[in-house]
Design a protein around this motif. Structure first.
Motif, PDB file in Angstrom:
ATOM      1  N   PHE A  94      50.744 -71.411  74.255  1.00 37.97           N
ATOM      2  CA  PHE A  94      50.304 -72.739  74.745  1.00 37.97           C
ATOM      3  C   PHE A  94      51.715 -73.207  75.251  1.00 37.97           C
ATOM      4  O   PHE A  94      52.594 -73.036  74.761  1.00 37.97           O
ATOM      5  N   VAL A  95      51.580 -73.889  76.469  1.00 39.62           N
ATOM      6  CA  VAL A  95      52.708 -74.518  77.079  1.00 39.62           C
ATOM      7  C   VAL A  95      52.544 -76.158  77.120  1.00 39.62           C
ATOM      8  O   VAL A  95      51.681 -76.573  77.590  1.00 39.62           O
ATOM      9  N   GLN A  96      53.749 -76.895  76.438  1.00 37.20           N
ATOM     10  CA  GLN A  96      53.635 -78.421  76.588  1.00 37.20           C
ATOM     11  C   GLN A  96      54.555 -78.732  77.554  1.00 37.20           C
ATOM     12  O   GLN A  96      55.744 -78.859  76.961  1.00 37.20           O
ATOM     13  N   GLU A  97      54.399 -79.298  78.739  1.00 35.59           N
ATOM     14  CA  GLU A  97      55.450 -79.762  79.553  1.00 35.59           C
ATOM     15  C   GLU A  97      55.672 -81.346  79.279  1.00 35.59           C
ATOM     16  O   GLU A  97      54.810 -81.979  79.374  1.00 35.59           O
ATOM     17  N   ASN A  98      57.034 -81.404  79.501  1.00 39.58           N
ATOM     18  CA  ASN A  98      57.360 -82.879  79.379  1.00 39.58           C
ATOM     19  C   ASN A  98      58.640 -83.222  80.121  1.00 39.58           C
ATOM     20  O   ASN A  98      59.707 -83.837  79.767  1.00 39.58           O
ATOM     21  N   GLY A  99      58.727 -82.623  81.486  1.00 38.98           N
ATOM     22  CA  GLY A  99      59.824 -83.011  82.513  1.00 38.98           C
ATOM     23  C   GLY A  99      59.700 -84.405  82.940  1.00 38.98           C
ATOM     24  O   GLY A  99      58.683 -85.398  82.531  1.00 38.98           O
TER      25      GLY A  99
END
Length: 311
Positions: A86-91
């Protein structure tokens, strides 16, 4: 998409305030976290943040297997996500940046892995536009700080598959979050729009000299805010109607509320207004540091969260 019980390794892309908080949360839930950020001091700041959060998470209750030793860091984006479940992006909250970042992640992440963005207001339809597999891209917007606040807003783009939305909701729910499905893309999603609406009137009242910053804050936190911590505005007003519920409430107060809506302010955050707010907040803080205020917030939040666990 992977089922919730197949997700063991979460990639955290971007380890600023939100990403670090997400990392702490997932570690506390017994998952392995692979974090990535290009900043030269990112790993040191991330580990310091998690160490700072850990005592609070311990008080809240750790899941079996929870350990800070399950945190891994790499500056290589591909290495972080190529084995993630699972990928949680926070850019950064910039549309073009996220479009390019999602296209890069989509090219590397396994096909059955969800790519979730913590974006606080951008549309997934725009973010997913250059992805070869846009159906697995979704917004998973937390409320700050993610390691404590249960709310997650799940929003699909035009190309997001129903399976992705359902899988994301189930995963967040399994982790102990309270996810909600936002069915239509709208700037700011739901919670931030509600927060913005309340703050707009709070700024108006301060600017018009109706009340001080501290008194406006007290009006919320010692009044309706206490109820909002337990039920939302609709259910609270349903109770406000007594045995007649919402129907009785609207019969008696729809008119007054409509008139109040027409009288609500639309302030602008001019330098003068900003100065009033800053001075008012500093007076309300009364010398307490950000760390002291944060500790007070966390102490009260823990009490409320522990209470709500027994619903």
């Amino acid at each position: 998409m992977k089922t919730p019980d197949q997700i063991h390794r979460v990639a955290i892309v971007g380890t600023g305030l939100i990403g670090s908080s997400w990392a702490a949360f997932y570690l506390a839930r017994g998952l392995t976290v692979i974090a990535t950020d290009p900043a030269p001091d990112a790993e040191q700041k991330l580990r310091h943040y998690i160490d700072h959060c850990w005592p609070v998470l311990e008080q809240l209750g750790l899941s079996p297997g929870a350990s800070r030793e399950r945190l891994h860091f790499t500056s290589d984006l591909n290495a972080a996500i190529e084995k993630a479940d699972f990928v949680q992006e926070n850019g950064p909250e910039r549309e073009e940046f996220k479009v390019q970042l999602f296209a890069r992640m989509d090219a590397v992440a396994p096909a059955d892995v969800i790519l979730a963005s913590s974006t606080s207001g951008l549309a997934m339809t725009a973010i997913q536009r250059d992805c070869a597999h846009p159906g697995r891209c979704v917004v998973g917007h937390p409320f700050n700080p993610p390691h404590l606040i249960p709310l997650v807003e799940v929003v699909g783009g035009q190309a997001t598959s129903p399976d992705t939305i359902e899988s994301a909701l189930n995963f967040y729910r399994r982790c102990g979050k309270h996810p909600i499905h936002i069915k239509k893309e709208i700037p700011g999603h739901v919670a931030n729009r509600l927060q913005a609406a309340l703050w707009r009137e709070a700024v108006h009242l301060v600017n018009e000299g109706v009340a001080t910053v501290s008194d406006v804050d007290a009006a919320v936190s010692w009044g309706p805010g206490l109820r909002w911590g337990l039920m939302g505005p609709h259910l609270i007003l349903h109770l406000g109607g007594g045995q007649g519920g919402m129907s009785h409430f609207l019969d008696h107060l729809a008119g007054p509320f409509s008139r109040w809506w027409q009288d609500l302010g639309s302030p602008e955050l001019t330098p003068e207004v900003q100065a009033k707010l800053i001075a008012g907040v500093n007076a309300e803080a009364a010398g307490r540091s950000i760390n002291e205020l944060e500790a007070e917030r966390n102490r009260l939040l823990l009490g409320l969260l522990k209470l709500r666990r027994h619903e």
